[in-house]
Motif scaffolding. Structure first.
Motif, PDB file in Angstrom:
ATOM      1  N   GLY A  93       0.699  -1.298  -0.032  1.00 22.26           N
ATOM      2  CA  GLY A  93       0.041   0.027   0.076  1.00 22.26           C
ATOM      3  C   GLY A  93       0.923   1.323   0.024  1.00 22.26           C
ATOM      4  O   GLY A  93       0.578   2.184  -0.798  1.00 22.26           O
ATOM      5  N   TYR A  94       1.812   1.190   0.748  1.00 23.92           N
ATOM      6  CA  TYR A  94       2.961   2.480   0.802  1.00 23.92           C
ATOM      7  C   TYR A  94       3.507   2.731  -0.567  1.00 23.92           C
ATOM      8  O   TYR A  94       3.782   3.812  -0.876  1.00 23.92           O
ATOM      9  N   PHE A 128      -4.447  -4.816  -6.882  1.00 22.75           N
ATOM     10  CA  PHE A 128      -4.205  -5.055  -5.321  1.00 22.75           C
ATOM     11  C   PHE A 128      -5.362  -5.182  -4.792  1.00 22.75           C
ATOM     12  O   PHE A 128      -5.523  -5.870  -3.441  1.00 22.75           O
ATOM     13  N   LEU A 129      -6.566  -4.150  -4.958  1.00 20.03           N
ATOM     14  CA  LEU A 129      -7.710  -4.283  -4.227  1.00 20.03           C
ATOM     15  C   LEU A 129      -8.369  -5.347  -3.904  1.00 20.03           C
ATOM     16  O   LEU A 129      -8.912  -5.491  -2.702  1.00 20.03           O
ATOM     17  N   PRO A 130      -8.388  -6.489  -4.751  1.00 18.51           N
ATOM     18  CA  PRO A 130      -9.272  -7.667  -4.219  1.00 18.51           C
ATOM     19  C   PRO A 130      -8.669  -8.447  -3.326  1.00 18.51           C
ATOM     20  O   PRO A 130      -9.176  -9.235  -2.477  1.00 18.51           O
ATOM     21  N   VAL A 178     -15.046  -0.808  -1.771  1.00 20.13           N
ATOM     22  CA  VAL A 178     -16.083   0.098  -1.371  1.00 20.13           C
ATOM     23  C   VAL A 178     -15.445   0.939  -0.277  1.00 20.13           C
ATOM     24  O   VAL A 178     -15.386   2.448  -0.711  1.00 20.13           O
ATOM     25  N   ARG A 179     -14.670   0.524   0.808  1.00 20.63           N
ATOM     26  CA  ARG A 179     -14.128   1.369   1.708  1.00 20.63           C
ATOM     27  C   ARG A 179     -12.987   2.325   0.981  1.00 20.63           C
ATOM     28  O   ARG A 179     -12.929   3.374   1.326  1.00 20.63           O
ATOM     29  N   PHE A 180     -12.180   1.798   0.462  1.00 21.36           N
ATOM     30  CA  PHE A 180     -11.200   2.280  -0.489  1.00 21.36           C
ATOM     31  C   PHE A 180     -11.853   3.593  -1.297  1.00 21.36           C
ATOM     32  O   PHE A 180     -11.324   4.680  -1.240  1.00 21.36           O
ATOM     33  N   GLY A 181     -13.077   3.339  -1.940  1.00 23.89           N
ATOM     34  CA  GLY A 181     -13.475   4.557  -2.691  1.00 23.89           C
ATOM     35  C   GLY A 181     -14.130   5.580  -1.597  1.00 23.89           C
ATOM     36  O   GLY A 181     -13.775   6.898  -1.868  1.00 23.89           O
ATOM     37  N   TRP A 239      -9.092  -3.104   7.524  1.00 16.38           N
ATOM     38  CA  TRP A 239      -9.213  -1.969   6.992  1.00 16.38           C
ATOM     39  C   TRP A 239      -7.931  -1.146   7.239  1.00 16.38           C
ATOM     40  O   TRP A 239      -7.872  -0.088   6.779  1.00 16.38           O
ATOM     41  N   ALA A 240      -6.950  -1.649   7.885  1.00 13.96           N
ATOM     42  CA  ALA A 240      -5.555  -1.130   8.110  1.00 13.96           C
ATOM     43  C   ALA A 240      -4.614  -0.837   6.620  1.00 13.96           C
ATOM     44  O   ALA A 240      -4.173   0.298   6.055  1.00 13.96           O
ATOM     45  N   VAL A 241      -4.824  -2.108   5.962  1.00 14.68           N
ATOM     46  CA  VAL A 241      -4.248  -1.983   4.494  1.00 14.68           C
ATOM     47  C   VAL A 241      -4.895  -1.203   3.579  1.00 14.68           C
ATOM     48  O   VAL A 241      -4.377  -0.371   3.084  1.00 14.68           O
ATOM     49  N   CYS A 242      -6.306  -1.188   3.859  1.00 12.40           N
ATOM     50  CA  CYS A 242      -7.087  -0.180   2.972  1.00 12.40           C
ATOM     51  C   CYS A 242      -6.621   1.077   3.035  1.00 12.40           C
ATOM     52  O   CYS A 242      -6.473   1.797   2.208  1.00 12.40           O
ATOM     53  N   ASP A 243      -6.624   1.553   4.305  1.00 11.12           N
ATOM     54  CA  ASP A 243      -6.453   2.976   4.773  1.00 11.12           C
ATOM     55  C   ASP A 243      -4.989   3.473   4.508  1.00 11.12           C
ATOM     56  O   ASP A 243      -4.703   4.708   4.230  1.00 11.12           O
ATOM     57  N   THR A 244      -4.443   2.384   4.252  1.00 10.64           N
ATOM     58  CA  THR A 244      -2.711   2.847   3.851  1.00 10.64           C
ATOM     59  C   THR A 244      -2.602   3.420   2.423  1.00 10.64           C
ATOM     60  O   THR A 244      -1.781   4.049   2.357  1.00 10.64           O
ATOM     61  N   ILE A 245      -3.498   2.821   1.443  1.00 14.84           N
ATOM     62  CA  ILE A 245      -3.076   3.237   0.280  1.00 14.84           C
ATOM     63  C   ILE A 245      -3.663   4.613  -0.131  1.00 14.84           C
ATOM     64  O   ILE A 245      -4.969   4.990  -0.068  1.00 14.84           O
TER      65      ILE A 245
END
Length: 234
Positions: free
Chosen positions: A72-73, A92-94, A133-136, A99-105
Motif C-alpha cells: 500500500g505504501y 491489489f484491491l481484491p 467500497v471502503r477504499f472508494g 481496514w488497516a491495509v485499505c487505509d494505507t493506500i
C-alpha cells in the motif's frame, strides 16, 4: 521477495505485534510480523529507488500483513503515469482484507486527475468487495473535500446501503469530515434524517469530537441524533 520479507522480520517488534494484531479483527496473529508504520513507509521509499519493488507487488497474494501494508505504501508513493498506478491499485484491491491495509493506500497522483479518479470511485463504491467500497470512500475523504468537492458526492456516500461495519463506519467517517470542511453543504443531509440511524449518530459523534467544529455547531448537531430505540441493531 525473500529479501524483502527477511528485511521486514529484521524490523519486527514482538510487543507491538501482539498489540497491533488485536486491532485487526479476523487477522491471524501469525500473519502479523510487528513492524511499525514509520519503518514501513521508509522502507517503501527505499524500495522505490530501485526495481525490486516491481516483482514484490506482482507476487500476490502476500503472506504477511506487513507485506500488504508495504504494498500500500509503495502504491501511495509510486512515481508512474496514471494508467500504471491505477492498474496496480485495481490489481491489489481484491487482496485487501482489512481496514488497516485499505487505509494505507493513498496515491499522491490522485490529486492530479480528480475527474478520472472520481469516476473510478463511483465504480468502487458499487463493488461487492468490502474493502474496495471502503477504499472508494476513504479516497473521497482524502481527495475530494476541498477544491474538488461537489455536493453530489454526499449523495453518493449516503446512497450506500450495506450491512458491513467497515463500510458503514467509513461512510460516517467521510460525512463527519464533510461536516468539518463543507458544513453548509453537508448539514441538510443530517437534517433530513434519511441516513441509516447508526450512520447518522456515528457521523455526529465523530464530528463533535473534532476541535475544528465550533461549540455552537456541535450543540446543534447533538439535536440531530436519532434516539437509540429507533436504531437498527448491527
Amino acid at each position: 521477495m525473500e529479501e524483502i520479507t527477511a528485511r521486514l522480520f529484521e524490523m519486527r517488534d514482538l510487543k507491538f505485534r501482539d498489540f497491533n494484531a488485536k486491532l485487526i479483527p479476523g487477522t491471524d496473529k501469525e500473519s502479523v510480523i510487528g513492524v511499525r508504520s514509520p519503518a514501513l513507509r521508509q522502507y517503501a521509499k527505499e524500495l522505490l529507488k530501485g526495481e525490486g519493488w516491481r516483482e514484490f507487488v506482482e507476487e500476490l497474494p502476500h503472506v504477511y500483513h506487513e507485506e500488504n501494508l508495504l504494498h500500500g505504501y509503495i502504491l501511495g508513493n509510486l512515481k508512474a503515469d496514471y494508467e500504471e498506478v491505477m492498474e496496480r491499485i485495481e490489481t491489489f484491491l481484491p487482496y485487501v482484507n482489512n481496514w488497516a491495509v485499505c487505509d494505507t493506500i493513498c496515491p499522491k497522483i490522485f490529486r492530479k486527475y480528480p475527474e478520472r479518479v472520481y469516476e473510478k470511485i463511483r465504480e468502487w463504491v458499487r463493488s461487492d468487495h468490502v474493502y474496495t467500497v471502503r477504499f472508494g470512500l476513504v479516497s473521497l475523504l482524502q481527495f475530494f473535500l476541498d477544491e474538488n468537492f461537489d455536493p453530489a458526492m454526499l449523495d453518493l456516500a449516503a446512497g450506500i446501503h450495506r450491512e458491513e461495519y467497515y463500510i458503514n463506519i467509513a461512510v460516517a467517517w467521510y460525512l463527519s469530515f464533510a461536516l468539518i470542511k463543507q458544513y453548509e453543504a453537508a448539514l441538510p443531509l443530517l437534517e433530513s434524517r434519511r441516513l441509516d440511524p447508526w450512520i447518522q449518530n456515528k457521523t455526529i459523534q465523530k464530528a463533535i469530537e473534532s476541535y475544528r467544529i465550533s461549540p455552537e455547531r456541535k450543540e446543534y448537531l447533538r439535536t440531530l441524533r436519532i434516539k437509540k430505540q429507533k436504531e437498527e441493531k448491527r
